[in-house]
Design a protein around this motif. Structure first.
Motif, PDB file in Angstrom:
ATOM      1  N   TYR A 282       0.834  -1.198   0.000  1.00 35.11           N
ATOM      2  CA  TYR A 282       0.000   0.000   0.000  1.00 35.11           C
ATOM      3  C   TYR A 282       0.870   1.249   0.000  1.00 35.11           C
ATOM      4  O   TYR A 282       1.967   1.270   0.552  1.00 35.11           O
ATOM      5  CB  TYR A 282      -0.878   0.031   1.262  1.00 35.11           C
ATOM      6  N   LEU A 283       0.334   2.307  -0.587  1.00 32.55           N
ATOM      7  CA  LEU A 283       0.913   3.632  -0.404  1.00 32.55           C
ATOM      8  C   LEU A 283       0.383   4.157   0.913  1.00 32.55           C
ATOM      9  O   LEU A 283      -0.574   3.609   1.475  1.00 32.55           O
ATOM     10  CB  LEU A 283       0.511   4.548  -1.558  1.00 32.55           C
ATOM     11  N   LEU A 284       0.959   5.220   1.409  1.00 30.47           N
ATOM     12  CA  LEU A 284       0.561   5.745   2.708  1.00 30.47           C
ATOM     13  C   LEU A 284       0.045   7.170   2.570  1.00 30.47           C
ATOM     14  O   LEU A 284       0.681   8.008   1.945  1.00 30.47           O
ATOM     15  CB  LEU A 284       1.765   5.704   3.663  1.00 30.47           C
ATOM     16  N   GLY A 285      -1.115   7.406   3.140  1.00 34.24           N
ATOM     17  CA  GLY A 285      -1.703   8.735   3.186  1.00 34.24           C
ATOM     18  C   GLY A 285      -2.020   9.086   4.630  1.00 34.24           C
ATOM     19  O   GLY A 285      -1.770   8.308   5.546  1.00 34.24           O
TER      20      GLY A 285
ATOM     21  N   THR B 209      -2.605   0.056  -4.244  1.00 40.48           N
ATOM     22  CA  THR B 209      -1.716   0.298  -5.375  1.00 40.48           C
ATOM     23  C   THR B 209      -2.213  -0.514  -6.558  1.00 40.48           C
ATOM     24  O   THR B 209      -2.948  -1.480  -6.391  1.00 40.48           O
ATOM     25  CB  THR B 209      -0.268  -0.109  -5.044  1.00 40.48           C
ATOM     26  N   LYS B 210      -1.815  -0.120  -7.742  1.00 40.17           N
ATOM     27  CA  LYS B 210      -2.222  -0.814  -8.958  1.00 40.17           C
ATOM     28  C   LYS B 210      -1.021  -0.922  -9.893  1.00 40.17           C
ATOM     29  O   LYS B 210      -0.126  -0.091  -9.860  1.00 40.17           O
ATOM     30  CB  LYS B 210      -3.343  -0.050  -9.657  1.00 40.17           C
ATOM     31  N   THR B 211      -1.041  -1.950 -10.720  1.00 36.21           N
ATOM     32  CA  THR B 211      -0.013  -2.049 -11.748  1.00 36.21           C
ATOM     33  C   THR B 211      -0.400  -1.130 -12.904  1.00 36.21           C
ATOM     34  O   THR B 211      -1.567  -0.780 -13.063  1.00 36.21           O
ATOM     35  CB  THR B 211       0.125  -3.494 -12.266  1.00 36.21           C
ATOM     36  N   ALA B 212       0.588  -0.751 -13.691  1.00 37.19           N
ATOM     37  CA  ALA B 212       0.330   0.120 -14.845  1.00 37.19           C
ATOM     38  C   ALA B 212       1.456  -0.047 -15.851  1.00 37.19           C
ATOM     39  O   ALA B 212       2.569  -0.422 -15.495  1.00 37.19           O
ATOM     40  CB  ALA B 212       0.252   1.575 -14.398  1.00 37.19           C
TER      41      ALA B 212
END
Length: 157
Positions: A104-107, A118-121
């Motif tokens: 996860y990213l952190l906010g 998070t997602k792939t791209a």
């Protein structure tokens, strides 16, 4: 969120709370079992060499339900990690166990740290030939394109 930002937030908090993307809280008896420096060098599908640097926190929960990690303790873990690992002020990625290890990213919002999905791209859309957006078509244009098609009364069949 960068390392400097989490430190700023921790200095203003009395308790630490992590919220999952679905709104559930990570159990209050979690541990931060790792703080790490992650460097990744890779080639994207367009052939571009890329480098990424992150700081990784791993959250884990055990059966010690009375355990509580306080902001000042996490700050001391971060400070030791900065000293021993030479951490820079880069983005933080959080690992937490779900069906598999989730990243996860952190906010931060309203006194809670938010674990953000998070997602792939594709990093090389211009090289892959994949349009960045689906083409938008008007229904009226589609109908006019099909007006020359056979209809049961046209006698073309």
């Amino acid at each position: 969120m960068k390392l400097s930002e989490i430190k700023k937030h921790l200095n203003q908090l009395e308790t630490i709370e992590f919220k999952l993307p679905n709104g559930d809280l990570v159990p209050r008896h979690f541990h931060v079992t790792e703080v790490g420096k992650v460097s990744k060098t890779f080639i994207d599908c367009g052939g571009t060499l890329r480098q990424e640097s992150l700081i990784n926190f791993q959250l884990w929960e055990a059966d010690d339900y009375d355990h509580r990690l306080h902001p000042e303790k996490l700050l001391s873990i971060i400070n030791l990690s900065e000293e021993k690992l030479g951490l820079r002020d880069v983005d933080i990625e959080v690992e937490y166990q779900s069906d598999t290890i989730g990243k996860y990213l952190l906010g931060f919002e309203n006194g809670s740290f938010l674990l953000q999905s998070t997602k792939t791209a594709c990093l090389a859309l211009d090289s892959c030939g994949i349009p960045s957006q689906k083409p938008k078509l008007k229904l009226s244009e589609i109908q006019s394109q099909t007006s020359n098609c056979c209809t049961p009364e046209s006698g073309c069949c």
